[in-house]
Design a protein around this motif. Structure first.
Motif, PDB file in Angstrom:
ATOM      1  N   ALA A  88       1.070  -1.025  -0.449  1.00 13.56           N
ATOM      2  CA  ALA A  88       0.125   0.011   0.597  1.00 13.56           C
ATOM      3  C   ALA A  88       1.439   1.046   0.180  1.00 13.56           C
ATOM      4  O   ALA A  88       0.327   2.287  -0.961  1.00 13.56           O
ATOM      5  N   ARG A  89       1.838   0.963   0.231  1.00 19.92           N
ATOM      6  CA  ARG A  89       3.039   2.355   0.797  1.00 19.92           C
ATOM      7  C   ARG A  89       3.751   2.801  -0.928  1.00 19.92           C
ATOM      8  O   ARG A  89       3.920   3.304  -0.542  1.00 19.92           O
ATOM      9  N   THR A  90       3.820   1.657  -1.298  1.00 21.40           N
ATOM     10  CA  THR A  90       4.129   1.785  -2.702  1.00 21.40           C
ATOM     11  C   THR A  90       3.476   2.517  -3.729  1.00 21.40           C
ATOM     12  O   THR A  90       3.877   2.853  -5.179  1.00 21.40           O
ATOM     13  N   VAL A  91       2.100   1.888  -3.797  1.00 23.38           N
ATOM     14  CA  VAL A  91       1.254   2.278  -4.789  1.00 23.38           C
ATOM     15  C   VAL A  91       1.620   3.813  -5.019  1.00 23.38           C
ATOM     16  O   VAL A  91       1.234   3.904  -6.341  1.00 23.38           O
ATOM     17  N   PRO A  92       1.672   4.270  -4.100  1.00 27.53           N
ATOM     18  CA  PRO A  92       1.555   6.141  -4.280  1.00 27.53           C
ATOM     19  C   PRO A  92       2.667   5.990  -6.162  1.00 27.53           C
ATOM     20  O   PRO A  92       2.643   7.191  -6.636  1.00 27.53           O
ATOM     21  N   HIS A  93       3.937   5.332  -5.473  1.00 27.62           N
ATOM     22  CA  HIS A  93       4.819   5.696  -6.256  1.00 27.62           C
ATOM     23  C   HIS A  93       5.002   4.451  -7.405  1.00 27.62           C
ATOM     24  O   HIS A  93       5.747   4.943  -8.659  1.00 27.62           O
ATOM     25  N   THR A  94       3.903   3.855  -7.662  1.00 31.06           N
ATOM     26  CA  THR A  94       3.598   3.134  -9.750  1.00 31.06           C
ATOM     27  C   THR A  94       2.844   3.864 -10.115  1.00 31.06           C
ATOM     28  O   THR A  94       2.105   3.445 -11.332  1.00 31.06           O
ATOM     29  N   LEU A  95       2.679   5.393  -9.976  1.00 32.79           N
ATOM     30  CA  LEU A  95       1.285   6.431 -10.522  1.00 32.79           C
ATOM     31  C   LEU A  95       1.902   5.948 -12.571  1.00 32.79           C
ATOM     32  O   LEU A  95       3.772   6.694 -12.551  1.00 32.79           O
ATOM     33  N   ARG A  96       1.354   6.139 -13.379  1.00 32.94           N
ATOM     34  CA  ARG A  96       1.512   5.469 -14.336  1.00 32.94           C
ATOM     35  C   ARG A  96       2.594   4.215 -14.971  1.00 32.94           C
ATOM     36  O   ARG A  96       2.530   3.891 -16.463  1.00 32.94           O
ATOM     37  N   ASN A  97       2.360   3.531 -14.149  1.00 28.68           N
ATOM     38  CA  ASN A  97       2.901   2.853 -13.932  1.00 28.68           C
ATOM     39  C   ASN A  97       1.287   1.328 -14.257  1.00 28.68           C
ATOM     40  O   ASN A  97       1.020   2.174 -13.341  1.00 28.68           O
ATOM     41  N   PRO A  98       1.343   0.342 -14.759  1.00 31.69           N
ATOM     42  CA  PRO A  98      -0.193  -0.596 -14.940  1.00 31.69           C
ATOM     43  C   PRO A  98      -0.777  -0.538 -14.018  1.00 31.69           C
ATOM     44  O   PRO A  98      -1.588  -1.125 -13.011  1.00 31.69           O
ATOM     45  N   LEU A  99       0.495  -1.107 -12.859  1.00 31.57           N
ATOM     46  CA  LEU A  99       0.205  -1.419 -11.618  1.00 31.57           C
ATOM     47  C   LEU A  99      -0.960  -0.701 -10.819  1.00 31.57           C
ATOM     48  O   LEU A  99      -2.040  -1.132 -10.316  1.00 31.57           O
ATOM     49  N   TYR A 100      -1.072   0.838 -11.020  1.00 30.18           N
ATOM     50  CA  TYR A 100      -1.525   1.929 -10.655  1.00 30.18           C
ATOM     51  C   TYR A 100      -3.186   1.538 -10.559  1.00 30.18           C
ATOM     52  O   TYR A 100      -3.912   2.028 -10.129  1.00 30.18           O
ATOM     53  N   HIS A 101      -3.144   2.019 -12.388  1.00 29.71           N
ATOM     54  CA  HIS A 101      -5.190   0.921 -12.384  1.00 29.71           C
ATOM     55  C   HIS A 101      -4.960  -0.025 -12.202  1.00 29.71           C
ATOM     56  O   HIS A 101      -6.551  -0.104 -11.985  1.00 29.71           O
ATOM     57  N   TRP A 102      -4.067  -1.092 -12.433  1.00 28.24           N
ATOM     58  CA  TRP A 102      -4.964  -2.922 -12.084  1.00 28.24           C
ATOM     59  C   TRP A 102      -5.159  -2.650 -11.054  1.00 28.24           C
ATOM     60  O   TRP A 102      -6.269  -3.081 -10.161  1.00 28.24           O
ATOM     61  N   THR A 103      -4.335  -2.041  -9.935  1.00 31.40           N
ATOM     62  CA  THR A 103      -4.605  -1.756  -8.598  1.00 31.40           C
ATOM     63  C   THR A 103      -5.858  -1.804  -8.119  1.00 31.40           C
ATOM     64  O   THR A 103      -7.244  -2.471  -7.865  1.00 31.40           O
ATOM     65  N   HIS A 104      -5.974  -0.706  -9.278  1.00 30.26           N
ATOM     66  CA  HIS A 104      -7.849  -0.135  -8.370  1.00 30.26           C
ATOM     67  C   HIS A 104      -9.053  -0.669  -8.785  1.00 30.26           C
ATOM     68  O   HIS A 104      -9.847  -0.722  -8.324  1.00 30.26           O
ATOM     69  N   LEU A 105      -8.795  -0.321 -10.176  1.00 34.47           N
ATOM     70  CA  LEU A 105      -9.605  -1.481 -10.861  1.00 34.47           C
ATOM     71  C   LEU A 105     -10.633  -2.643 -10.757  1.00 34.47           C
ATOM     72  O   LEU A 105     -11.533  -3.217 -10.209  1.00 34.47           O
ATOM     73  N   GLU A 106      -9.035  -3.601  -9.668  1.00 34.26           N
ATOM     74  CA  GLU A 106      -9.574  -4.843  -9.240  1.00 34.26           C
ATOM     75  C   GLU A 106      -9.986  -4.520  -7.856  1.00 34.26           C
ATOM     76  O   GLU A 106     -11.013  -5.632  -7.294  1.00 34.26           O
TER      77      GLU A 106
END
Ligand SMILES: [Zn+2]
Length: 482
Positions: A88-106
């Motif tokens: 969760a702490r890492t997620v804000p650092h994934t902006l523009r990585n597909p992980l940011y989209h996938w995370t919130h879509l999932e």
């Protein structure tokens, strides 16, 4: 407005209509995944968000390592809660990585969570998700029904008994789960310490003496037949590049005998043996009317120290730059000459190979089935908005997008079915914008029909997998899509 809203990734009204009218109602046919048939057969429940979401996810581990996170929070001994908190702490650092989209879509599609995941929201997301994971809707089987998955294909070794697939398909669960024949271990004559125990397992599974090459081929044919009898219609090979050297059966038998005696094949012997076997596998698929998948191009286990500490498939693979064009066409040609080229889907790992693969497919099309050779969906490092768009554009330019068999999750996780939604949004956005610019006719019936087929119907028609009867499918699928 919430980050994940109804028109996420849809940037014009025509794209919105294409998605909501034509793409969203389509069921899912996930013809390539690495889901566990055991988990589906046993209707696995998940204790917490770590188990269903983080366990085994090397995409997230790579992001966490790139963010300076110690290994104990990735693959190591930290508690599930602490690993989740670190993610969760890492997620804000994934902006523009597909992980940011996938995370919130999932999070949105599985748990109806609208909050952005970060250190502050971590505890409430953890509690909300874990509570919902205790319900029947979010067990392994519940999730397949929730996302209206009609068929999921797993990836299996020829020695697998398929007992779990048989168990699943003997019940009226509303979906089918079929195995995929992936015989990569049969090529390991350069690694007798892995090859020989695998041959032993193959002998046990097939009840065939595989002490000679002829025995090995017979045993593989019998396992292929067993897979066929249990609904399989696809094979898969994960290779750096195609093998297409001519190799006689006598030469292949000599290399095989050496490996059985513990003498490792040289690189050129391995190439010759692998070529011989890949032609044989083409014949097996062709004679039973299957579709062959070729996943080509990754450079695996690049970090020796991490390989020793953590093992393979832990996030130390990257895109390779092997020459693909001549070997790929030569392999397809070897089969074509022998009238043994099955339907084939080719997936590239290196984006510079997009045009190479898409044009190679065009050399071997024929009247046996529309789109016989498919340029497969954007895979692994290319499975994001840019990669999907690039694959769709190249296919459109040198092939027929209309005949494309569409997206797969290629995932180990039961959280990954929204990848289909993501793909569909990108597809509809591309086409909708073309229509609004006048580069496609403003004919929603015409373009919408192509959307509908690329999302589901083309794969259903092309692969010939048997679908489940309608009776057991619950209403939850309809609810999930509203
Ligand atoms: Zn895969």
């Amino acid at each position: 407005m919430n980050f994940i809203h109804d028109n996420f990734l849809l940037h014009c009204p025509t794209a919105e209509r294409l998605y909501h009218q034509f793409a969203r109602p389509q069921p899912i046919l996930d013809y390539h995944s690495h889901l566990s048939a055991v988990d589906i057969a046993n209707n696995r429940g998940f204790n917490d968000l770590f188990e269903i979401w983080l366990e085994g996810d090397h995409y997230k581990w790579r992001a966490m390592r790139a963010n300076g996170v110690p290994e104990r929070f990735c693959t190591g001994s930290a508690s599930p809660h602490d690993k989740f908190l670190t993610w969760a702490r890492t997620v804000p650092h994934t902006l523009r990585n597909p992980l940011y989209h996938w995370t919130h879509l999932e999070l949105k599609r599985h748990f109806n969570v609208d909050e952005l995941l970060n250190e502050q929201t971590a505890e409430s997301v953890w509690r909300t998700a874990n509570q919902q994971l205790q319900t029947d809707e979010l067990t392994a089987q519940g999730i397949l029904r929730k996302f209206d998955v009609r068929v999921a294909c797993t990836t299996d070794d020829p020695t697998d008994s398929l007992e779990h697939h048989i168990s699943i398909n003997s019940r009226d669960l509303g979906f089918r789960v079929y195995p995929t024949f992936r015989p990569d271990k049969s090529l390991l004559v350069d690694q007798p310490d892995q090859f020989n125990p695998w041959i032993d397992r193959l002998e046990a599974a097939s009840n065939v003496d595989a002490s000679t090459l002829a025995g090995l081929l017979d045993a593989l044919d019998r396992r292929h037949s067993h897979f066929h009898d249990n609904g399989a219609r696809l094979s898969d090979h994960g290779l750096p590049h195609c093998y297409a050297h001519s190799c006689s059966e006598t030469e292949a038998a000599r290399i095989f005998d050496n490996a059985r005696a513990g003498r490792a094949a040289s690189p050129s012997e391995h190439e010759a043996f692998a070529s011989f076997m890949m032609v044989y596998f083409g014949h097996l698929d062709a004679k039973r009317g299957w579709t062959k998948q070729l996943h080509l191009g990754p450079l695996r286990s690049t970090n020796t120290r991490k390989l020793r500490e953590l093992g393979p498939d832990t996030g130390f693979d990257s895109i390779g730059d092997f020459p693909q064009a001549a070997a790929l066409s030569a392999y397809l040609d070897l089969l074509e000459v022998e009238h043994a080229l099955p339907r084939t889907i080719i997936y590239n790992n290196n984006p510079t190979d997009n045009h190479v693969f898409a044009t190679a497919a065009g050399n071997f099309q024929d009247e046996s089935v529309a789109g016989k050779i498919q340029f497969g969906s954007a895979w692994w490092f290319l499975d994001q908005k840019d990669g999907i768009e690039h694959q769709l554009k190249v296919l459109s330019n040198v092939g027929l997008l209309s005949r494309f068999v569409g997206m797969v999750t290629d995932s180990r996780s039961f959280m990954s079915f929204p990848r289909h939604e993501y793909f569909r949004r990108v597809l509809c956005n591309l086409l909708g914008n073309d229509m609004e610019r006048g580069e496609l006719p403003n004919d929603e019936a015409l373009v919408g029909d192509m959307v509908r087929r690329v999302c589901y119907q083309n794969a259903a028609d092309y692969l010939g997998l048997q679908l489940a009867p309608n009776s057991a499918r619950s209403k939850t699928a309809d609810l999930a899509r509203t």
